[in-house]
Write an enzyme that holds these catalytic residues in place. Structure first.
Site, PDB file in Angstrom:
ATOM      1  N   TYR A 168     -13.962   6.184 -14.691  1.00  0.00           N
ATOM      2  CA  TYR A 168     -13.948   5.070 -13.747  1.00  0.00           C
ATOM      3  C   TYR A 168     -14.598   3.842 -14.383  1.00  0.00           C
ATOM      4  CZ  TYR A 168     -15.082   2.197  -9.681  1.00  0.00           C
ATOM      5  OH  TYR A 168     -15.211   1.147  -8.800  1.00  0.00           O
ATOM      6  N   ASP A 192       0.839  -1.197   0.000  1.00  0.00           N
ATOM      7  CA  ASP A 192       0.000   0.000   0.000  1.00  0.00           C
ATOM      8  C   ASP A 192       0.872   1.244   0.000  1.00  0.00           C
ATOM      9  OD1 ASP A 192      -3.230   0.356   0.796  1.00  0.00           O
ATOM     10  OD2 ASP A 192      -1.994   2.139   1.111  1.00  0.00           O
ATOM     11  N   LYS A 213     -12.958   0.058 -15.356  1.00  0.00           N
ATOM     12  CA  LYS A 213     -13.491  -1.205 -14.852  1.00  0.00           C
ATOM     13  C   LYS A 213     -13.965  -2.112 -15.989  1.00  0.00           C
ATOM     14  CE  LYS A 213     -12.551  -0.408 -10.590  1.00  0.00           C
ATOM     15  NZ  LYS A 213     -11.487  -1.187  -9.908  1.00  0.00           N
ATOM     16  N   ASP A 249       3.753   1.680  -4.548  1.00  0.00           N
ATOM     17  CA  ASP A 249       3.045   2.613  -5.413  1.00  0.00           C
ATOM     18  C   ASP A 249       2.785   1.856  -6.707  1.00  0.00           C
ATOM     19  OD1 ASP A 249       2.129   4.552  -7.144  1.00  0.00           O
ATOM     20  OD2 ASP A 249       3.985   5.723  -7.175  1.00  0.00           O
ATOM     21  N   ASN A 303      -6.150  -5.175  -6.009  1.00  0.00           N
ATOM     22  CA  ASN A 303      -7.266  -4.515  -5.340  1.00  0.00           C
ATOM     23  C   ASN A 303      -7.173  -2.988  -5.366  1.00  0.00           C
ATOM     24  OD1 ASN A 303      -9.471  -4.266  -3.143  1.00  0.00           O
ATOM     25  ND2 ASN A 303      -7.673  -3.363  -2.148  1.00  0.00           N
TER      26      ASN A 303
END
Length: 287
Positions: A154, A41, A158, A62, A89
């Site tokens: 976005y 993370d 996806k 990153d 994720n």
């Protein structure tokens, strides 16, 4: 006879963006099942806190730094062992009508939500395919199967993750490496700040998604809808003429799920953090 669920005990599982939200919930469940979880993370302080609570390990990551991402995976394998599961994720969801979205936000969305998933998936394939075993889990969204006002880029990212996952799934057929694509509804994490509810589009908790991910790892499958009713809803709307399908979505309030929050003050803190979430992109832009 039903197949026995796969054991996750001792499996090396890497989860990107797992300091909070879906990633942290998934790390918790997998740790309880005996998996060796490594959290990657950008927020190293929070990642280390989350990992310490689970008895897991945290390393800085990153995902927009492709060289750094590869080195992160190399370090995991040096410290813990060959990676059995990679869960891509990490993701962001800044909201705005497309004509109000600045180019910096567009680049962050593409780099974090798409390019990082492509790079992570490619790296996982290179490591897993020669061993004839492994599982790649890509977190997409119900926005990967439909378009929603207020989140055009976005949704585009996806959709791309779904297409990427489907293609790699076919490329890996018969190799022993499995791909799963997870498509949840609105998940009540910081990413969903300011979002309302819609009839038949009820939001879910990160634990619901984590459970679905764990189930897909134990009983491998490609399509993972959360909740499962999203699959049926999507099939129904795709069978209808476009005008009828769009009317149905409007009647259920689905067209307002994301657009209603584009100017919400409740999202200000999240939008600010999302704007700082791709330092490698910022460096490229400044050079």
């Amino acid at each position: 006879m039903a197949r026995q669920p796969r054991s996750l005990a001792g499996k090396v599982v890497v989860i990107t963006g797992a300091a909070r939200g879906i990633g942290a919930s998934t790390a918790t469940m997998l740790s309880r099942l005996g998996a060796k979880v490594v959290i990657g993370d950008l927020d190293q302080v929070l990642a280390e806190k989350t990992a310490a609570e689970l008895g897991a390990e945290a390393l800085p990551l990153d995902v927009t730094d492709t060289k750094g991402f590869t080195e992160f995976l190399d370090e995991v394998e040096r410290r813990v062992g060959p990676i059995d599961v990679l869960i891509n994720n990490a993701g962001i969801m800044p909201l705005a009508p497309l004509d109000e979205e600045d180019d910096a936000a567009t680049r962050r969305l593409l780099e974090i939500n798409l390019h990082a998933v492509i790079h992570g998936t490619r790296e996982a394939v290179k490591r897993m395919r020669p061993r004839g075993t492994g599982h790649i889990v890509n977190i997409a969204s119900m926005a990967g199967k439909a378009g929603f006002p207020g989140a055009a880029t976005y949704c585009a990212t996806k959709h791309a993750v779904v297409g990427l996952s489907e293609s790699v799934h076919l490329e890996l057929r018969g190799t022993g490496v499995v791909v799963s694509c997870v498509m949840p509804a609105v998940v009540r994490t910081e990413l969903a700040s300011g979002l309302g509810e819609a009839r038949f589009f009820k939001s879910i908790q990160p634990e619901d998604v984590a459970k679905a991910i764990v189930d897909a790892l134990r009983h491998p499958k490609f399509d993972v809808f959360v909740p499962g009713s999203l699959d049926a809803m999507g099939r129904i709307t795709r069978l209808l003429p476009r005008r009828v399908g769009e009317w149905l979505v409007r009647a259920l309030g689905g067209d307002k799920i994301l657009s209603s929050a584009t100017r919400s003050s409740a999202r200000a803190e999240y939008e600010s953090r999302a704007a700082r979430s791709a330092p490698a992109v910022g460096k490229d832009a400044d050079s």
